[in-house]
Scaffold this motif. Structure first.
Motif, PDB file in Angstrom:
ATOM      1  N   HIS A  23       4.362  -4.466  -8.797  1.00  0.00           N
ATOM      2  CA  HIS A  23       3.693  -5.486  -9.373  1.00  0.00           C
ATOM      3  C   HIS A  23       3.551  -5.440 -11.116  1.00  0.00           C
ATOM      4  CE1 HIS A  23       0.570  -8.254 -10.822  1.00  0.00           C
ATOM      5  NE2 HIS A  23      -0.026  -7.363 -11.169  1.00  0.00           N
ATOM      6  N   HIS A  52      -0.911  -3.052 -17.731  1.00  0.00           N
ATOM      7  CA  HIS A  52      -1.974  -3.760 -17.453  1.00  0.00           C
ATOM      8  C   HIS A  52      -3.081  -3.415 -16.596  1.00  0.00           C
ATOM      9  CE1 HIS A  52       0.126  -6.142 -14.511  1.00  0.00           C
ATOM     10  NE2 HIS A  52      -0.987  -6.502 -14.270  1.00  0.00           N
ATOM     11  N   ASP A  53      -2.429  -2.926 -15.355  1.00  0.00           N
ATOM     12  CA  ASP A  53      -3.391  -2.605 -14.016  1.00  0.00           C
ATOM     13  C   ASP A  53      -3.300  -1.101 -13.989  1.00  0.00           C
ATOM     14  OD1 ASP A  53      -3.920  -5.205 -13.431  1.00  0.00           O
ATOM     15  OD2 ASP A  53      -2.356  -5.238 -12.050  1.00  0.00           O
ATOM     16  N   ASP A 108       0.904 -12.404 -14.741  1.00  0.00           N
ATOM     17  CA  ASP A 108       0.067 -11.457 -13.804  1.00  0.00           C
ATOM     18  C   ASP A 108       0.253 -12.487 -12.488  1.00  0.00           C
ATOM     19  OD1 ASP A 108      -1.342  -9.651 -12.740  1.00  0.00           O
ATOM     20  OD2 ASP A 108      -3.082 -10.131 -13.812  1.00  0.00           O
TER      21      ASP A 108
HETATM   22 FE   LIG Z   1      -1.754  -7.420 -12.498  1.00  0.00          FE
END
Ligand SMILES: [Fe+2]
Length: 158
Positions: A23, A52-53, A108
């Motif tokens: 992802h 980002h994650d 996202d």
């Molecule tokens: Fe994400």
């Protein structure tokens, strides 16, 4: 600014789940593509997408504050940190303002829609066209978890 290789090393140290790794890479690819389209710095934008994650798996209750603290200590640019904070505005109180902030938020969600669309096709992502994803975007019953409102600001097909 840290390199993509360094960012990838950090991702692999913090994130074990292969689905989450995929992802993050998918969001990176989408954000990079928009950087090219908008004439922005692809390397900088790519880092925001890729990381980002970063803390989602290790520190879900503090996501993305732990990641931002780590990235700040490692010298990541402010615009990357701001975008990562703004992709969870409800929790961080940092609203999406810049084009990168909005693009990260949209990608996202958008990558989730692309993946879901690919999963219901016999040939998967191979030969998947943008028009198929756009069609699914208009179907509110498909992949309900994907927020269309967050995708729209960067969609040419509003
Ligand atoms: Fe994400």
């Amino acid at each position: 600014m840290p390199s993509r290789d360094e960012a990838l090393e950090l991702l692999e140290a913090w994130v074990e789940n292969p689905g989450l790794r995929s992802h993050m890479k998918a969001v990176e690819a989408a954000v990079r593509s928009y950087a090219r389209r908008f004439g922005a710095d692809e390397e900088t934008w790519g880092l925001a997408g890729l990381l980002h994650d970063l803390d989602w798996e290790k520190y879900p209750d503090e996501h993305p504050l732990k990641a931002v603290a780590e990235l700040r200590a490692r010298g990541y640019p402010d615009e990357v940190l701001h975008a990562i904070l703004a992709h969870r505005a409800d929790f961080t109180g940092t609203a999406p303002e810049s084009q990168l902030d909005k693009t990260l938020l949209a990608c996202d969600e958008l990558t989730g829609l692309i993946t879901a669309t690919a999963l219901v096709r016999p040939t998967g992502i191979k030969d998947l066209e943008a028009k198929s994803v756009k069609k699914k975007m208009k179907d509110p019953t498909f992949a309900r978890g994907v927020s269309r409102d967050e995708v729209r600001p960067i969609s040419a097909d509003r």
